[in-house]
Motif scaffolding. Sequence first.
Motif, PDB file in Angstrom:
ATOM      1  N   THR A  28      -7.323  -1.679 -13.967  1.00 45.30           N
ATOM      2  CA  THR A  28      -8.723  -1.829 -13.563  1.00 45.30           C
ATOM      3  C   THR A  28      -9.144  -0.856 -12.477  1.00 45.30           C
ATOM      4  O   THR A  28     -10.159  -1.068 -11.826  1.00 45.30           O
ATOM      5  CB  THR A  28      -8.951  -3.265 -13.065  1.00 45.30           C
ATOM      6  OG1 THR A  28      -8.081  -3.522 -11.942  1.00 45.30           O
ATOM      7  CG2 THR A  28      -8.689  -4.272 -14.168  1.00 45.30           C
ATOM      8  N   THR A  31     -12.748   0.265 -12.023  1.00 44.43           N
ATOM      9  CA  THR A  31     -13.757  -0.742 -11.707  1.00 44.43           C
ATOM     10  C   THR A  31     -13.872  -0.994 -10.207  1.00 44.43           C
ATOM     11  O   THR A  31     -14.628  -1.864  -9.790  1.00 44.43           O
ATOM     12  CB  THR A  31     -13.449  -2.076 -12.405  1.00 44.43           C
ATOM     13  OG1 THR A  31     -12.237  -2.627 -11.875  1.00 44.43           O
ATOM     14  CG2 THR A  31     -13.322  -1.893 -13.909  1.00 44.43           C
ATOM     15  N   TYR A  32     -13.120  -0.239  -9.408  1.00 45.25           N
ATOM     16  CA  TYR A  32     -13.142  -0.406  -7.956  1.00 45.25           C
ATOM     17  C   TYR A  32     -13.738   0.817  -7.268  1.00 45.25           C
ATOM     18  O   TYR A  32     -13.405   1.951  -7.609  1.00 45.25           O
ATOM     19  CB  TYR A  32     -11.726  -0.609  -7.397  1.00 45.25           C
ATOM     20  CG  TYR A  32     -11.134  -1.959  -7.695  1.00 45.25           C
ATOM     21  CD1 TYR A  32     -10.442  -2.185  -8.880  1.00 45.25           C
ATOM     22  CD2 TYR A  32     -11.268  -2.996  -6.791  1.00 45.25           C
ATOM     23  CE1 TYR A  32      -9.899  -3.428  -9.154  1.00 45.25           C
ATOM     24  CE2 TYR A  32     -10.721  -4.242  -7.052  1.00 45.25           C
ATOM     25  CZ  TYR A  32     -10.040  -4.447  -8.237  1.00 45.25           C
ATOM     26  OH  TYR A  32      -9.504  -5.673  -8.497  1.00 45.25           O
ATOM     27  N   TYR A  33     -14.619   0.547  -6.296  1.00 48.62           N
ATOM     28  CA  TYR A  33     -14.941   1.583  -5.342  1.00 48.62           C
ATOM     29  C   TYR A  33     -13.656   1.826  -4.541  1.00 48.62           C
ATOM     30  O   TYR A  33     -12.941   0.884  -4.192  1.00 48.62           O
ATOM     31  CB  TYR A  33     -16.040   1.123  -4.386  1.00 48.62           C
ATOM     32  CG  TYR A  33     -17.449   1.306  -4.901  1.00 48.62           C
ATOM     33  CD1 TYR A  33     -17.797   0.965  -6.206  1.00 48.62           C
ATOM     34  CD2 TYR A  33     -18.439   1.790  -4.062  1.00 48.62           C
ATOM     35  CE1 TYR A  33     -19.103   1.121  -6.663  1.00 48.62           C
ATOM     36  CE2 TYR A  33     -19.753   1.950  -4.503  1.00 48.62           C
ATOM     37  CZ  TYR A  33     -20.070   1.612  -5.802  1.00 48.62           C
ATOM     38  OH  TYR A  33     -21.355   1.763  -6.239  1.00 48.62           O
ATOM     39  N   ALA A  98      -9.314  -0.491  -1.835  1.00 48.10           N
ATOM     40  CA  ALA A  98     -10.049  -0.736  -3.078  1.00 48.10           C
ATOM     41  C   ALA A  98     -11.003  -1.901  -2.862  1.00 48.10           C
ATOM     42  O   ALA A  98     -10.622  -2.927  -2.287  1.00 48.10           O
ATOM     43  CB  ALA A  98      -9.094  -1.040  -4.223  1.00 48.10           C
ATOM     44  N   SER A  99     -12.224  -1.743  -3.328  1.00 50.57           N
ATOM     45  CA  SER A  99     -13.230  -2.775  -3.115  1.00 50.57           C
ATOM     46  C   SER A  99     -14.052  -3.009  -4.374  1.00 50.57           C
ATOM     47  O   SER A  99     -14.435  -2.065  -5.066  1.00 50.57           O
ATOM     48  CB  SER A  99     -14.168  -2.389  -1.972  1.00 50.57           C
ATOM     49  OG  SER A  99     -15.192  -3.344  -1.811  1.00 50.57           O
ATOM     50  N   ARG A 100     -14.349  -4.299  -4.633  1.00 47.05           N
ATOM     51  CA  ARG A 100     -15.246  -4.660  -5.737  1.00 47.05           C
ATOM     52  C   ARG A 100     -16.703  -4.562  -5.316  1.00 47.05           C
ATOM     53  O   ARG A 100     -17.592  -4.590  -6.157  1.00 47.05           O
ATOM     54  CB  ARG A 100     -14.963  -6.096  -6.175  1.00 47.05           C
ATOM     55  CG  ARG A 100     -13.671  -6.261  -6.946  1.00 47.05           C
ATOM     56  CD  ARG A 100     -13.826  -5.883  -8.383  1.00 47.05           C
ATOM     57  NE  ARG A 100     -12.718  -6.360  -9.211  1.00 47.05           N
ATOM     58  CZ  ARG A 100     -12.552  -6.039 -10.468  1.00 47.05           C
ATOM     59  NH1 ARG A 100     -13.407  -5.246 -11.065  1.00 47.05           N
ATOM     60  NH2 ARG A 100     -11.524  -6.506 -11.140  1.00 47.05           N
ATOM     61  N   ASP A 112     -10.729  -5.417  -0.923  1.00 41.94           N
ATOM     62  CA  ASP A 112      -9.934  -6.383  -1.673  1.00 41.94           C
ATOM     63  C   ASP A 112      -8.437  -6.060  -1.652  1.00 41.94           C
ATOM     64  O   ASP A 112      -7.610  -6.975  -1.652  1.00 41.94           O
ATOM     65  CB  ASP A 112     -10.417  -6.426  -3.122  1.00 41.94           C
ATOM     66  CG  ASP A 112     -11.854  -6.939  -3.229  1.00 41.94           C
ATOM     67  OD1 ASP A 112     -12.745  -6.170  -3.620  1.00 41.94           O
ATOM     68  OD2 ASP A 112     -12.063  -8.125  -2.898  1.00 41.94           O
ATOM     69  N   TYR A 113      -8.102  -4.784  -1.635  1.00 42.24           N
ATOM     70  CA  TYR A 113      -6.702  -4.372  -1.629  1.00 42.24           C
ATOM     71  C   TYR A 113      -6.493  -3.203  -0.670  1.00 42.24           C
ATOM     72  O   TYR A 113      -7.338  -2.302  -0.598  1.00 42.24           O
ATOM     73  CB  TYR A 113      -6.244  -3.956  -3.032  1.00 42.24           C
ATOM     74  CG  TYR A 113      -6.321  -5.066  -4.044  1.00 42.24           C
ATOM     75  CD1 TYR A 113      -7.377  -5.152  -4.931  1.00 42.24           C
ATOM     76  CD2 TYR A 113      -5.319  -6.045  -4.089  1.00 42.24           C
ATOM     77  CE1 TYR A 113      -7.455  -6.177  -5.852  1.00 42.24           C
ATOM     78  CE2 TYR A 113      -5.386  -7.074  -5.006  1.00 42.24           C
ATOM     79  CZ  TYR A 113      -6.452  -7.138  -5.886  1.00 42.24           C
ATOM     80  OH  TYR A 113      -6.519  -8.170  -6.792  1.00 42.24           O
TER      81      TYR A 113
END
Length: 124
Positions: A28, A31-33, A98-100, A112-113
Amino acid sequence: QVVLVESGGGLVQAGGSLRLSCAASGRTFSTYYMGWFRQTPGSEREFVAAITLNGGTTGYADSVKGRFTISRDNTKKTVYLQMNSLKPEDTAVYYCAASRRTTIRPSYNEIDYWGKGTLVTVSS
């Protein structure tokens, strides 16, 4: 779940360049900024740069604007930070993030990570 692994840190003289890489696991990534933060001992982790899903838009902290460039390759699931004209004050541990959230300047709490970080030392 996304696991981020940074590489490319090291010791460089002022005025020199380094390129950091961050390899992501999982399917994925696109799908992450993605972004980079940095932290020095006793200081809060601070935003450095971020990039949108397809790399079309980037954002930078004022302190690095014009010297650093963030990019990503979704086929390789990797984000990069090209750092030029390095200064001693750029010395820090650099973290991949990594950010949603769809923000080009995420705060610490919007990540998020995190990767484990890579040390960049700039000597004067």
